[in-house]
Motif scaffolding. Structure first.
Motif, PDB file in Angstrom:
ATOM      1  N   LYS A 108      13.780  47.253  -3.404  1.00 41.92           N
ATOM      2  CA  LYS A 108      13.748  48.279  -4.449  1.00 41.92           C
ATOM      3  C   LYS A 108      14.833  48.043  -5.480  1.00 41.92           C
ATOM      4  N   LEU A 109      15.992  47.630  -5.013  1.00 44.86           N
ATOM      5  CA  LEU A 109      17.098  47.402  -5.927  1.00 44.86           C
ATOM      6  C   LEU A 109      16.772  46.244  -6.874  1.00 44.86           C
ATOM      7  N   ILE A 113      14.029  49.894  -8.891  1.00 48.42           N
ATOM      8  CA  ILE A 113      13.553  51.202  -8.413  1.00 48.42           C
ATOM      9  C   ILE A 113      14.720  51.935  -7.742  1.00 48.42           C
ATOM     10  N   LYS A 114      14.785  53.206  -8.026  1.00 44.06           N
ATOM     11  CA  LYS A 114      15.860  54.001  -7.443  1.00 44.06           C
ATOM     12  C   LYS A 114      15.741  54.041  -5.927  1.00 44.06           C
ATOM     13  N   ASN A 116      17.653  55.361  -2.141  1.00 40.83           N
ATOM     14  CA  ASN A 116      18.566  56.363  -1.571  1.00 40.83           C
ATOM     15  C   ASN A 116      19.332  55.806  -0.385  1.00 40.83           C
ATOM     16  N   THR A 143      27.987  51.518  -6.891  1.00 37.01           N
ATOM     17  CA  THR A 143      26.968  51.858  -7.890  1.00 37.01           C
ATOM     18  C   THR A 143      27.455  51.525  -9.294  1.00 37.01           C
ATOM     19  N   THR A 147      25.824  48.810 -11.966  1.00 39.86           N
ATOM     20  CA  THR A 147      25.452  49.182 -13.334  1.00 39.86           C
ATOM     21  C   THR A 147      26.092  48.252 -14.350  1.00 39.86           C
TER      22      THR A 147
END
Length: 387
Positions: A108-109, A113-114, A116, A143, A147
């Protein structure tokens, strides 16, 4: 005058002979503050130990090699959490929160895609709960790094997202920080004064009435005022003695503090002790008068004890009033007994000088309460015996 001193001496001897009064006064004054500071220092040490512990318990860390690399680069160790970590967290066998990484984390990363991450801990496990904040801070740093890397790969300067930088500027004086963890101390002192003198006040009124020793005292040629002042003086001396012992216990209590940060911040000096005495001694005298007045009409020791315990509940309730006024404290606080003393003691702990006007107002209020209570006691003293 000799009669008055005789009454005071007789009541004071009776109060000191009563084991219940003596033990309550000693325990409430000598043990309350040391135990509270010991608890504060223990909890603070637990929080700091979690902050300093550089170990992360995780489940599924093999699904997040980038995250694993980041955590290791920050100087942390990664340990695999036990399979039954939920049960062990509830039973407090593990004292850390558990980081849960989903199997599709890396996929997902990579797809943008976000995803959890979960931090699992049992809310009844206070030690594990203390570790949540440092773990969240570590994950927030990860995080932020992700970014910044993503923006850099796309040719975008990360500074475009940080045109405004906000910094906090603390206006609090360095010496004021010690009250952040010891703000319950004034209430503990106030409760010690009330509880320490309560049994003496009950014994000198309802206790003597129950034992039948109040009637022979009335047969002597003494006035109601002499009886009232004599009994009040003895109880007030007990209350003041409890106040002095409680304040004196602050000094050895500093040796019991197990946390270096709290020990450095909480420095109770002789000047602070004098400030506490100025605030508390008039209150102790007025509380003694109120306790005698409350217990005077009671026909049994138990009834007087219940009534005085209800009065004692006034202190914690009054101490909660400032919560309703989160801004500047209203001026009328100075006119409320207990609340004014609590406010002034906090000022002393912050290293501030006592306001002369505030001290004068509190003294006048205490004198007024004492005068009204003594007038009531003097009027009712003989009537109570006759009933």
């Amino acid at each position: 005058m000799n009669v008055l001193f005789a009454i005071i001496w007789k009541e004071l001897k009776d109060a000191l002979r009563d084991r219940r009064t003596l033990m309550t006064a000693l325990f409430s004054s000598l043990l309350g503050v040391p135990l509270l500071l010991l608890i504060f220092s223990t909890v603070l040490s637990q929080v700091e130990s979690q902050e300093e512990k550089r170990v992360v318990l995780a489940v599924g860390m093999q699904y997040a090699p980038q995250l694993e690399n980041f955590i290791l680069r920050q100087g942390y160790q990664i340990k695999t959490a036990p399979v039954d970590y939920e049960a062990k967290s509830r039973s407090k066998e593990i004292d850390q929160p558990v980081l849960i990484v989903p199997p599709d984390f890396e996929n997902k990363l990579g797809s943008g895609i976000k995803v959890n991450l979960e931090i699992a801990y049992d809310t009844s496990n206070r030690t594990a709960e203390f570790g949540v904040r440092p773990l969240r801070r570590l994950l927030d740093s990860y995080t932020q790094e992700l970014t910044l890397m993503g923006l850099t790969m796309r040719g975008i300067s990360a500074e475009l997202l940080q045109l405004v930088e906000v910094k906090e500027h603390y206006l609090q004086k360095p010496e004021e920080r010690k009250t952040s963890v010891t703000e319950m101390l004034p209430m503990m002192v106030l409760m010690a004064i009330v509880i320490g003198g309560m049994y003496s006040a009950i014994d000198t009124t309802a206790g003597e009435r129950e034992r039948g020793s109040l009637e022979p005292l009335m047969m002597n040629p003494v006035s109601g005022w002499q009886l009232a002042v004599g009994k009040w003086s003895a109880v007030a001396l007990v209350g003041m003695g409890v106040a002095i012992l409680t304040i004196a216990s602050f000094f050895p209590s500093q040796w019991m503090i197990r946390n270096d940060t709290l020990r450095a911040e909480f420095q109770f000096s002789l000047k602070d002790a004098c400030g506490f005495l100025v605030v508390l001694l008039p209150l102790a005298a007025s509380v003694a008068a109120m306790q005698i007045a409350v217990a005077l009409d009671c026909k049994s020791y138990k009834e007087a004890q219940v009534r005085n315990q209800i009065v004692s509940m006034f202190i914690p309730f009054v101490s909660l009033i400032p919560i309703m006024f989160p801004g500047r404290e209203p001026a009328w606080f100075q006119w409320i007994p207990v609340l004014a003393q609590n406010q002034m003691m906090n000022q002393v702990l912050k290293g501030e000088s006592l306001n002369t006007l505030a001290v004068t107002i509190a003294l006048l209020v205490c004198v007024g309460i004492t005068g009204v209570s003594l007038a009531y006691i003097a009027q009712k003293m003989r009537k109570v015996v006759m009933n």
